[in-house]
Structures are given as structure tokens and as C-alpha cells.
Design a protein around this motif. Structure first.
Motif, short mmCIF file in Angstrom:
data_model
loop_
_atom_site.label_atom_id
_atom_site.label_comp_id
_atom_site.label_asym_id
_atom_site.label_seq_id
_atom_site.Cartn_x
_atom_site.Cartn_y
_atom_site.Cartn_z
N GLN A 238 43.26 75.21 -97.83
CA GLN A 238 43.24 74.06 -96.93
C GLN A 238 41.82 73.90 -96.40
O GLN A 238 41.27 74.82 -95.80
CB GLN A 238 44.22 74.28 -95.78
N GLN A 258 46.57 72.23 -85.92
CA GLN A 258 46.80 71.24 -86.98
C GLN A 258 47.75 70.17 -86.47
O GLN A 258 48.84 70.48 -85.97
CB GLN A 258 47.39 71.91 -88.22
N ASN A 260 49.33 65.97 -87.19
CA ASN A 260 49.48 64.87 -88.14
C ASN A 260 48.90 63.59 -87.55
O ASN A 260 48.30 63.59 -86.47
CB ASN A 260 50.94 64.70 -88.58
N THR A 267 52.64 72.83 -87.64
CA THR A 267 52.73 74.11 -88.35
C THR A 267 53.98 74.88 -87.95
O THR A 267 54.50 75.68 -88.75
CB THR A 267 51.49 74.97 -88.08
N THR A 281 50.68 70.69 -94.43
CA THR A 281 49.76 69.56 -94.58
C THR A 281 50.17 68.68 -95.75
O THR A 281 50.20 67.44 -95.65
CB THR A 281 48.32 70.08 -94.78
N THR A 285 51.93 64.73 -95.27
CA THR A 285 51.34 63.58 -95.96
C THR A 285 52.35 62.97 -96.92
O THR A 285 52.49 61.74 -97.00
CB THR A 285 50.08 64.02 -96.72
N GLY A 290 50.83 61.51 -92.65
CA GLY A 290 49.42 61.87 -92.79
C GLY A 290 48.52 60.69 -92.47
O GLY A 290 49.00 59.59 -92.21
N CYS A 292 46.40 64.46 -92.04
CA CYS A 292 46.50 65.57 -91.09
C CYS A 292 45.10 66.03 -90.71
O CYS A 292 44.14 65.85 -91.46
CB CYS A 292 47.29 66.72 -91.71
N LEU A 336 42.07 67.10 -92.92
CA LEU A 336 42.38 68.21 -93.82
C LEU A 336 42.84 67.71 -95.17
O LEU A 336 43.40 66.62 -95.30
CB LEU A 336 43.51 69.06 -93.21
#
Length: 576
Positions: A238, A258, A260, A267, A281, A285, A290, A292, A336
């Protein structure tokens, strides 16, 4: 023009001058009278994963923790598919190799108490731009270690099931090398470039893993019949979008979560393992939530400066991206994305099947670092530790190993040389017609791009959100076999062309081995690294190793039970 031939002998040959290879050489150099030869495709001063530097040691046992704690962490992160003996034996050496690195001149940052400055649970901060030059300088200061830079190794030399040397060629001049040794330690890198990368064209080198690591060490072992393990545990990193810069510096350095596109921390829905974070991630998406991000908006100005400086140490393109945008990290979140999949034993368990001493299943051959399987989350210190273990094991075995007679290897060497010449044979040169084959109408680059497209479309690449099925793998295998046949007839004009041809051939072989492993594990254990749509869940009956070996020209799958205790290989009787 015929190849110039160079023949050399040594007690121990090390293939690969990266982190593990340099450390193996430094371990061996203390033994006077021992001759050590190191070969490196590039130059050991700036080769391997540490070429551009690194800003942290990611595997260190801090106060209050033990190597056994690290073993538990790795077992959890890898969903149980590890070799306990390998992980524990390397973790027991983490702190000693860090101390030796500091003695070589590595700058390790300290906290207010004078202890190493921690970054997360197992990491310590360093100024590591010059870590590889420090290692290489130490190797060059030794008296009994010879370094052959710019030599690409293509084949092991074998005798009665034992590895007794290697063959390769110079990437700068038309010279073939035949190197014989009592013991051989493979310390090459993992495999990048199997799949389409994130960025096309001019920026295709913007990837997580060094683009020059082609899986050559894996291919050497597969061709020679070594047993390999766990290729199906691919690694998907990632990273920061576009620059493919590391994210740990942000996540651990400033505690960024992390989130969105709706600003939700996600997470917790997927788990905190490396694979779980990557899957989170991808799936957010895929589900339309997403892009993210790492949430850096609102960090302090001091943290801004720390991030800008940290990335100059290892991924300056990320710092440049912030500066060019006119916004510091505190003013914009960092997007990301996942990388294409890699086969790399430094982060997952892919590689040679080895015993606790890092012996491979081929007598006289040892493996350490990214090519050694079974021990994920090695990072820098694990590679150093394994280089040390492999070197010490080779020393123990050396009295029972002898240099082979030249005559016994001449037929192998001649066949290898003829293959080099065939790839460089011009169609209109009658003097070398005995090696003539109809030329391939494609270039190595074109075939490589075709290979990457096949893997991306049918073997779980970025394009398919890392998903694959048995039907897709069947298509991939068929098309890779066609590309492999074409690659045998590739032509070049110099040894640089020959290098690219062999890099393609190595990648194609690793791809076929990877597909065999993906097909063999009928479950989805590491969701972020690959999703088997035919078998989408975790099945406890698959708590075992998927191994493979080339037998009579075909890859055969072998299953092994989990290993908890130390093991030692027993080899069939053969001439020393």
C-alpha cells in the motif's frame, strides 16, 4: 564475435551483492585462508533494495519485547503460514546486527534517554541514505573477498544433485564466467515486473520494489530442481499514489489513519494485518467509497517538516509532489493505492524451501534474504541475520564439500555458452550457423509487456482488483507458455540485450511457478494480496505449505505440514 571465457574458483560463491550477500561476505571474511567470491548484476555500492537508502530499521526487538514476541506478531500477520524456526532464528539476531551496523557508521537516532528512537512497535529511526555504501565499503576492506560487479548469473553448475558453482556473463562486455565453488549462497532479490505496474511508459519504474529485481535467484533454483515454497503469498504494497512512496512513515510517524472518501476510518472493518489493510483500501474503492487516504490534514507544522525531510531520504518524489502542489501534508490528505503484486520473501514467505540453517534442498546451496522462503517480515535486519546464518552453516558443511573436477562440468558449461551465443547470433553470419535459429520478430520489451498484460488480466493484477479464478489462471498459463517459446528465439546485438532476454526468461519462469501455486491453494487466506473467487473464504484445512519442484520439465506441487521446531535436511549420498 566469440565470448571471452573467464574461469574462477572459490571456497564459497555468493550470488547477489545486496543486503544479505554483503553480510554473508562480512561474516565469512573473518576466517583467514577462506576464499570468497561475490557476484552482482549491478555494483554492490548501490544495488539491491537499499540502493536509495531507508529511513528506519523495521525489525528490532525493543526493551520489554522478546524474539518470541516478534514470532507471534509475524505468525498473526501472515495468518499462520510461516516457519517458526526461521522467524525465531532471525529475530534472535536483530539487535546484534543493528549494533554492528552502528559500528560501521550507520546513524541511528536516539531519544532523550539515549535509547534508540522508536517508530511504532518494532521500528527504530535511522539516517540511512548511505546504508548500502557502508556495507559495500566494509566488504571492499576485506582481504579474502573478491567482488565481480556487472556479472549476471544465469545457471547453477550441478554435479550428482549438488550445486558446485554458477555460470553467467558480463553485462558490459562479451565475457562469459564459469565459477566453481565448494558451497554457493544465493542472496539475490525477489521478483518485480511480473505484472503491469501502476504507472505506464516513462514512469513505469515508479514501483514499490526495485525494477531490476527479476526473480533471477528463484529462476536459478527452479531450473535446477530446488524445492520452492509459498509463491502464492504474493505481496501487494500500500503506497502513496503516483509516487509509490512508503506509507509507514506517515502512518507510524505522525499517526495518520486510513480514511475513505467520506472521511470514515475503515481499517477496523478489515483488520490491522498488512494484508487486511491492503484489502480494505482495495475493497472500499471497489465498493464506491474511494479514493482512500492517509488523513494528514491538521498535523503540526513540525510534523510537516519531518515528513518532507524523511521522504528526501528514500522517496524524494513524494516531497517534490507536496512542494509542487503548493500544499504541505497538513493541508491535504495523502491518497493511497495498491501496487502490482510481487514475489518477495523479505515481506512474505515466498522463496526456497530451506532448513533452519538456510540449506536448500540442493546440497551445497544455501539461501538468505528475499529468496529464502518461510520467514516473512525480514526487512533489513532479517536479511542480515539470514546472510549470517547461511554463511555460518556453509562453514560448518565446508569440510565435507570439495571442488569438482573441471572435466565433469565442461558439457554443462558448453551448453550454457551455446545458449548465450544463440541469442547473439546474427542471421547472416555463416561461421556460427550451428547456433542459428529463426529470429523472434518481437523484442524482449514487447514480450515483457505482453507477459505483464496477461498476468494483470488473468492472474490477479491491479486491473482485476487482485482477483483471479481457476479459469483465468488456465488462460494465463497457456499464454505464458506461448511467450516462453517465443523468448527462446529472441536475438540481441550485445550483452546488454542478452541481459534483458534473460531477465524476461527468469520472469516468465517465476510467473508460471506463481500460477501453479495460486491454483494449488484453494482458499483466500491473504485477502489483500490476492482473492481467489472460486474459494473466497479461509479454510483451516489449508494451514500447510504449498511447495513446488520442477520434475521432468513440469512443475509439481508438494504439500507440507507446518514446521514449529528446527529441522535439518538429509541429502542422498553423493560425491563430495
Amino acid at each position: 564475435m566469440p565470448f571471452h571465457i573467464v574461469e574462477k574458483t572459490a571456497d564459497i560463491l555468493i550470488i547477489g551483492g545486496g543486503t544479505a550477500g554483503c553480510w554473508a561476505a562480512l561474516t565469512l571474511c573473518a576466517h583467514e585462508g577462506l576464499s570468497v567470491l561475490v557476484t552482482e548484476k549491478a555494483n554492490i555500492r548501490r544495488s539491491g533494495c537499499l540502493a536509495a537508502g531507508v529511513n528506519a530499521i523495521n525489525a528490532y526487538i525493543p526493551a520489554g519485547k522478546t524474539p518470541e514476541d516478534y514470532l507471534e506478531y509475524v505468525r498473526w500477520d501472515a495468518a499462520g503460514i510461516i516457519r517458526d524456526d526461521l522467524v525465531l532464528s532471525m529475530a534472535q539476531r536483530f539487535n546484534s546486527v543493528v549494533g554492528q551496523l552502528e559500528d560501521l557508521g550507520l546513524v541511528i537516532l536516539k531519544d532523550e534517554t539515549g535509547a534508540y528512537a522508536l517508530r511504532g512497535q518494532w521500528n527504530i529511526k535511522i539516517n540511512g541514505e548511505n546504508i548500502k555504501p557502508l556495507l559495500s565499503q566494509a566488504v571492499y576492506r576485506t582481504k579474502n573477498v573478491e567482488v565481480l560487479n556487472h556479472v549476471n548469473i544465469t545457471d547453477y553448475l550441478t554435479l550428482n544433485g549438488r550445486v558446485v558453482g554458477a555460470a553467467g556473463f558480463s553485462v558490459r562486455e562479451q565475457t562469459a564466467y564459469f565459477l566453481r565453488a565448494k558451497a554457493v549462497i544465493c542472496t539475490t532479490g525477489g521478483a518485480a515486473g511480473l505484472y503491469r505496474p501502476n504507472n505506464p511508459g516513462f514512469s513505469q519504474h515508479k514501483m514499490w520494489y526495485p525494477p531490476f529485481n527479476t526473480g533471477a535467484g528463484y529462476a536459478l533454483g527452479i531450473r535446477a530442481g530446488a524445492e520452492m515454497t509459498t509463491f502464492e503469498m504474493r505481496f501487494v504494497a500500500q503506497r502513496c499514489k503516483d509516487t509509490i512512496a512508503p506509507t509507514g512513515t506517515i502512518a507510524l510517524g505522525v499517526g495518520a489513519k486510513q480514511v475513505n472518501a467520506q472521511g470514515e476510518e475503515y481499517t477496523s472493518r478489515y483488520g490491522l494485518s498488512t494484508s487486511g489493510r491492503a484489502y480494505g483500501t482495495t475493497n472500499e474503492t471497489h465498493q464506491g467509497r474511494g479514493p482512500c487516504y492517509l488523513n494528514t490534514v491538521g498535523i503540526t507544522s513540525r510534523q510537516d517538516e519531518e515528513l518532507l525531510k524523511a521522504y528526501l531520504n528514500m522517496a524524494p518524489s513524494q516531497t517534490l509532489k507536496w512542494l509542487e502542489s503548493g500544499k504541505r501534508p497538513s493541508q491535504q490528505n495523502v491518497e493511497l493505492e495498491g501496487t502490482e503484486p510481487y514475489v518477495v520473501g523479505g515481506h512474505t514467505a515466498s522463496g526456497y524451501w530451506v532448513d533452519t540453517g538456510r540449506r536448500t534442498t540442493l546440497r551445497g546451496l544455501y539461501a538468505a534474504g528475499d529468496v529464502a522462503g518461510g520467514a516473512p517480515k525480514k526487512f533489513v535486519t532479517g536479511a542480515l541475520a539470514e546472510g549470517e546464518i547461511a554463511a555460518n552453516t556453509a562453514l560448518v558443511d565446508l569440510p565435507g564439500l570439495s571442488l569438482p573436477e573441471d572435466e565433469a562440468l565442461q558439457a554443462q558449461e558448453q551448453a550454457i555458452l551455446q545458449t548465450y551465443e544463440r541469442h547473439l547470433t546474427p542471421a547472416d553470419t555463416s561461421s556460427v550457423k550451428r547456433h542459428f535459429v529463426p529470429p523472434c520478430r518481437y523484442t524482449s520489451q514487447q514480450l515483457e509487456e505482453a507477459m505483464q498484460k496477461v498476468m494483470d488480466d488473468y492472474a490477479g493484477g491491479i486491473h482485476s482488483s487482485y482477483r483471479y479464478s481457476e479459469a483465468q489462471l488456465d488462460i494465463a498459463q497457456e499464454r505464458l507458455e506461448g511467450l516462453t517459446a517465443l523468448a527462446q528465439n529472441l536475438r540481441g546485438t550485445d550483452t546488454d540485450d542478452l541481459l534483458h532476454i534473460y531477465e524476461l526468461k527468469d520472469r516468465l519462469l517465476v510467473c508460471q511457478s506463481l500460477i501453479a501455486h495460486l491454483r494449488a491453494r484453494r482458499e483466500t487466506r491473504w485477502t489483500g494480496f490476492g482473492f481467489n473467487t472460486d474459494y473466497p473464504g479461509v479454510d483451516d484445512s489449508w494451514q500447510l505449505y504449498v511447495n513446488s519442484r520442477l520434475e521432468n520439465g513440469k512443475l509439481k506441487i508438494h504439500y507440507r505440514n507446518l514446521v514449529k521446531e528446527a529441522i535439518t535436511f538429509e541429502y542422498p549420498d553423493s560425491n563430495g
